[in-house]
Scaffold this active site. Structure first.
Site, PDB file in Angstrom:
ATOM      1  N   GLU A 181     -43.229  44.339   2.146  1.00  0.00           N
ATOM      2  CA  GLU A 181     -42.302  45.341   1.676  1.00  0.00           C
ATOM      3  C   GLU A 181     -40.649  44.865   2.095  1.00  0.00           C
ATOM      4  OE1 GLU A 181     -45.666  48.684   0.690  1.00  0.00           O
ATOM      5  OE2 GLU A 181     -44.741  48.696   2.796  1.00  0.00           O
ATOM      6  N   GLU A 202     -49.723  47.001  -4.132  1.00  0.00           N
ATOM      7  CA  GLU A 202     -50.204  47.620  -3.400  1.00  0.00           C
ATOM      8  C   GLU A 202     -49.989  49.096  -4.477  1.00  0.00           C
ATOM      9  OE1 GLU A 202     -48.760  49.118   0.568  1.00  0.00           O
ATOM     10  OE2 GLU A 202     -48.058  46.780   0.605  1.00  0.00           O
TER      11      GLU A 202
END
Length: 373
Positions: A167, A269
């Site tokens: 991320e 995710e």
């Protein structure tokens, strides 16, 4: 992904956009995804502390066998450099990789390049790298990446894909690798990608951002990565419907970046709750009706519907460029000692209501949806 659990514990929070949903039931005609994945990073520690798992009918079994038997064909494992509890390091990665390989599952290795959680709000350097900069820091990235991936290859369980950072909307290894200095960030990303390809020939290199519904931000980031010559083969995006926009936003972004950069895309995710109350003492990250995505109740059926519809979104990416998705931590149940803080054995788990096993550790209907893909 850890930023979500610590949102109420002082971490940097990102503003949540307005939420909406695609029409339920759109997944009926979707082709099967190539990647039907589960991030099982917390599994080894949970089992070591007594966690057990059951099929939907109550039969106890090995968690990896349950996942594989349902049709899950990829596992995802995060890597930390020197965490307080010793997990998510080479010995545990190798151990779990052997289990995944034996079950016929492929492996995605998710390098955080940190001793703890890395996400858009924090990208802390490992303590051992704190005084490293420039070429020395790039060398540390190369050596660490090669060490893990080389060991996996040596034991006969090579990774099929690797994430260079987790991320990394704002970069990684702050302050050196911030997006405020793209040449330095590109050097670190390139070091990791080149080391991965050298240590494990044939591996696919992915770059992973959060906020998968924010198309303009995704384009800005990858335009810079391409302009600075960062090598990559796939684009991974986190997408949680209670934070990151609508399913229509995700569809538009996946379609756009897959065409713009001519790369395969996947949801690295996602997750959704099957209930709102907590099984342990720590309140869950999503625990109020107002936090849910409209049209998807916090029930086993609502969780399964969310997964069916996000699966349809990925499958609809033009040109077959939608690889698939990973459910984040489906096996992170409320086992005492396996909490969010690696330095605090007494910390709780704010995620157990988004696992794919219920509070009796029985597989939920969404697991079958994931496996059918």
């Amino acid at each position: 992904m850890r930023r979500r659990t610590v949102l109420r514990l002082g971490a940097v929070a990102l503003a949540a956009p307005a939420l909406a949903t695609a029409a339920p039931g759109t997944a009926a005609a979707a082709p099967r995804l190539r990647v039907r994945g589960a991030d099982v990073s917390s599994l080894a520690k949970g089992e070591d502390l007594g966690g057990v798992y059951h099929h939907a009918d109550g039969r106890r079994d090995d968690a990896v066998r349950i996942l594989a038997g349902a049709g899950v064909n990829w596992g995802r494992l995060k890597v930390w450099v020197d965490p307080a509890d010793g997990y998510h390091t080479r010995p545990h990665i190798l151990r779990t990789a052997r289990r995944l390989h034996a079950a016929g599952m492929k492996l995605l290795v998710d390098f955080h390049y940190s001793d703890t959680w890395a996400d858009p709000g924090k990208q802390f350097k490992p303590a051992a790298w704190e005084d490293l900069h420039g070429a020395a820091l790039e060398r540390a990235v190369r050596d660490h990446t090669a060490d893990i991936l080389g060991a996996l290859r040596a034991q006969g369980t090579p990774a099929a894909m690797v994430q260079i950072g987790n991320e990394i909307n704002g970069g990684m290894l702050w302050p050196d690798g911030s997006t405020d200095d793209w040449p330095r960030l590109a050097g670190l990303l390139t070091a990791g990608a080149e080391a991965a390809r050298a240590a494990s020939p044939g591996i696919r290199v992915a770059l992973h951002l959060a906020e998968g519904g924010r198309g303009a931000d995704t384009r800005w980031w990858f335009d810079n990565a391409v302009a600075h010559g960062v090598p990559f083969d796939a684009i991974g995006l986190s997408f949680y419907g209670y934070w990151h926009g609508t399913l229509a936003d995700l569809q538009a972004n996946l379609n756009d970046v897959s065409a713009r950069y001519r790369r395969d895309v996947f949801v690295a995710e996602t997750a959704y709750p099957f209930r709102l109350d907590s099984e342990d003492f720590l309140e869950n990250i999503i625990d109020r009706p107002s936090e849910l995505v409209p049209g998807y109740p916090a029930t086993p059926e609502g969780q399964a519907a969310w997964l069916r519809d996000i699966t349809a979104v990925v499958a609809a990416v033009p040109g077959g460029r939608g690889l698939g998705l990973f459910w984040w931590e489906p096996t992170w149940t409320a086992v005492p000692g396996n909490g969010w803080d690696p330095a605090d054995p007494a910390s709780g788990n704010g995620w157990e209501n988004q696992a794919l096993f219920d509070y009796d550790s029985r597989a939920l209907p969404a697991l079958e949806v994931l496996g059918r893909g």
